[in-house]
Design an enzyme around this catalytic site. Structure first.
Site, PDB file in Angstrom:
ATOM      1  N   TYR A 168      51.298  43.237  41.943  1.00  0.00           N
ATOM      2  CA  TYR A 168      51.594  44.306  40.997  1.00  0.00           C
ATOM      3  C   TYR A 168      52.877  45.051  41.353  1.00  0.00           C
ATOM      4  O   TYR A 168      53.529  45.622  40.486  1.00  0.00           O
ATOM      5  CB  TYR A 168      50.431  45.300  40.934  1.00  0.00           C
ATOM      6  CG  TYR A 168      49.147  44.733  40.365  1.00  0.00           C
ATOM      7  CD1 TYR A 168      49.095  43.441  39.850  1.00  0.00           C
ATOM      8  CD2 TYR A 168      47.982  45.466  40.355  1.00  0.00           C
ATOM      9  CE1 TYR A 168      47.928  42.924  39.337  1.00  0.00           C
ATOM     10  CE2 TYR A 168      46.808  44.952  39.842  1.00  0.00           C
ATOM     11  CZ  TYR A 168      46.786  43.675  39.335  1.00  0.00           C
ATOM     12  OH  TYR A 168      45.623  43.162  38.825  1.00  0.00           O
ATOM     13  N   ASP A 194      36.993  33.420  45.745  1.00  0.00           N
ATOM     14  CA  ASP A 194      36.244  32.642  44.762  1.00  0.00           C
ATOM     15  C   ASP A 194      34.753  32.638  45.089  1.00  0.00           C
ATOM     16  O   ASP A 194      33.903  32.752  44.203  1.00  0.00           O
ATOM     17  CB  ASP A 194      36.797  31.216  44.649  1.00  0.00           C
ATOM     18  CG  ASP A 194      37.132  30.579  45.986  1.00  0.00           C
ATOM     19  OD1 ASP A 194      37.049  31.274  47.027  1.00  0.00           O
ATOM     20  OD2 ASP A 194      37.480  29.388  45.995  1.00  0.00           O
ATOM     21  N   LYS A 238      42.008  35.205  50.492  1.00  0.00           N
ATOM     22  CA  LYS A 238      42.150  33.784  50.170  1.00  0.00           C
ATOM     23  C   LYS A 238      42.959  33.149  51.299  1.00  0.00           C
ATOM     24  O   LYS A 238      43.993  32.485  51.083  1.00  0.00           O
ATOM     25  CB  LYS A 238      42.828  33.610  48.805  1.00  0.00           C
ATOM     26  CG  LYS A 238      42.770  32.183  48.259  1.00  0.00           C
ATOM     27  CD  LYS A 238      41.375  31.679  47.962  1.00  0.00           C
ATOM     28  CE  LYS A 238      41.442  30.292  47.315  1.00  0.00           C
ATOM     29  NZ  LYS A 238      40.108  29.670  47.203  1.00  0.00           N
ATOM     30  N   ASP A 269      35.823  44.844  38.157  1.00  0.00           N
ATOM     31  CA  ASP A 269      35.411  44.711  36.760  1.00  0.00           C
ATOM     32  C   ASP A 269      34.180  43.813  36.648  1.00  0.00           C
ATOM     33  O   ASP A 269      33.274  44.063  35.839  1.00  0.00           O
ATOM     34  CB  ASP A 269      36.546  44.138  35.913  1.00  0.00           C
ATOM     35  CG  ASP A 269      37.573  45.199  35.536  1.00  0.00           C
ATOM     36  OD1 ASP A 269      37.414  46.356  35.957  1.00  0.00           O
ATOM     37  OD2 ASP A 269      38.528  44.866  34.820  1.00  0.00           O
ATOM     38  N   ASP A 295      41.019  44.268  41.592  1.00  0.00           N
ATOM     39  CA  ASP A 295      41.023  44.528  40.159  1.00  0.00           C
ATOM     40  C   ASP A 295      39.985  43.649  39.465  1.00  0.00           C
ATOM     41  O   ASP A 295      39.175  44.116  38.648  1.00  0.00           O
ATOM     42  CB  ASP A 295      42.427  44.248  39.615  1.00  0.00           C
ATOM     43  CG  ASP A 295      42.623  44.749  38.194  1.00  0.00           C
ATOM     44  OD1 ASP A 295      41.664  45.279  37.596  1.00  0.00           O
ATOM     45  OD2 ASP A 295      43.746  44.609  37.672  1.00  0.00           O
TER      46      ASP A 295
END
Length: 346
Positions: free
Chosen positions: A135, A217, A185, A245, A241
């Site tokens: 970002y 994952d 990751k 959610d 993020d």
């Protein structure tokens, strides 16, 4: 104590209004409020999603209560898009730690996307780093040697950024169940390998907290398979993020989850994790509970009013137990009536 109200777009003004009613009922004259435009409405009226007067208010305030911004201006150049307002506030105010609790209210077990017996186990906090990752990394569009368009976004973290958010994760875990899961990751990303190495280094300061690691994952799968295994999660900006959610739907509705974005001194910006929902704006259908719970977090973390925060959270639970349900929860209670139910419970 001065509270900056930044309602923004869509349903933002509606849910902020209900949170203000609750704050005024609980805190009386101990709080003062000042409002300023942000997001799409600010761009349309002042030519920028984060006008200087809004930023000045945010700097002067003891805490900030934020609504939502409208995606309808996505055709603008990136620096003028409404979401740049929240990114700009995070950057200018050094808001680096995002806390997103996800807890299922027993009355909403049937609203979760998970089976009730699994959903009832959800009680976790996601700590998301806010000032790094893709970002804020270098980004742009370019042309390849073959003449094809190529977009790029650089993911990066330095060790100080990782250590800073890791400390927040460990301290949060120490105050809860003393279990911290770091999500990365590391099997394919060098950024994540540094993340994991630094988190392990910081863990030496917290021998009373059990640290584990999980690839993102797998974490996404585990959140729906067995969310009860998590106490506190710490992760980077992008992964946080997405996972927060996902956790919201496991807990029943995105309209139920609050969040706090804090600086090193606990000054914070508080907002519901949902968007501006322009399709229902102005119709009285929005769920204000995430914003009301965000206001409770504001009292707890930035203003030191723990008893008042407890009262608001208990009142939300009582309103739900009494049967109040907005459309996202399968009911017909209006935005104002839901706020009224919380006030009545107080």
């Amino acid at each position: 104590m001065l509270i900056a109200l930044l309602p923004g777009d869509g349903i933002g003004p509606e849910v902020i209004a209900e949170a203000r009613r609750v704050l005024e009922a609980v805190c009386g004259t101990a709080l003062t409020f000042e409002e300023a435009p942000v997001g799409g409405i600010a761009y349309k009226s002042e030519g920028h999603p984060l006008p200087e007067r809004t930023l000045d208010l945010a700097r002067r305030a003891d805490a900030i209560l934020f609504g939502a911004v409208d995606p309808s201006c996505d055709s603008l150049e990136r620096r003028l898009r409404p979401e740049q307002a929240i990114l700009g506030l995070r950057k200018e105010l050094s808001l680096f730690a995002n806390l997103r609790p996800a807890k299922l209210y027993p009355e909403l077990a049937d609203a979760s996307a998970l089976r009730p017996e699994i959903a009832r186990k959800i009680d976790l906090v996601i700590i998301r780093e806010l000032n790094g990752d893709v970002y804020f990394g270098e980004k742009g569009m370019r042309t390849t040697p073959a003449g094809r368009r190529e977009g790029y976004d650089i993911m990066s973290y330095d060790e100080d950024q990782v250590a800073r958010i890791a400390h927040v994760g460990f301290l949060t875990a120490r105050a809860r169940g003393r279990r911290l899961c770091s999500i990365d990751k590391a099997n394919v990303l060098e950024t994540s390998q540094l993340w994991r190495d630094v988190v392990i280094e910081v863990s030496a300061d917290y021998p009373d907290v059990t640290l584990s690691h999980m690839l993102v994952d797998n974490a996404a799968m585990q959140l729906v398979r067995d969310p009860g295994q998590f106490d506190v999660i710490v992760t980077g900006n992008l992964f946080g993020d997405i996972l927060s959610d996902q956790a919201s739907m496991c807990a029943g509705s995105i309209g139920m989850l609050p969040s706090a974005s804090l600086d090193a001194n606990q000054k914070g910006l508080y907002e519901p994790i949902h968007g501006s929902a322009p399709d229902i704006a102005g119709q009285g259908k929005a769920n204000p509970l995430a914003t009301i719970l965000s206001a409770a977090m504001m009292l707890r973390y930035s203003l030191g009013k723990v008893a008042e925060a407890d009262r608001i959270e208990a009142a939300v639970a009582k309103a739900l137990a009494g049967g109040a349900r907005t459309a996202d929860l399968g009911g017909t209670t209006t935005t104002a009536a839901m706020g009224g139910a919380v006030l009545a419970a107080l």
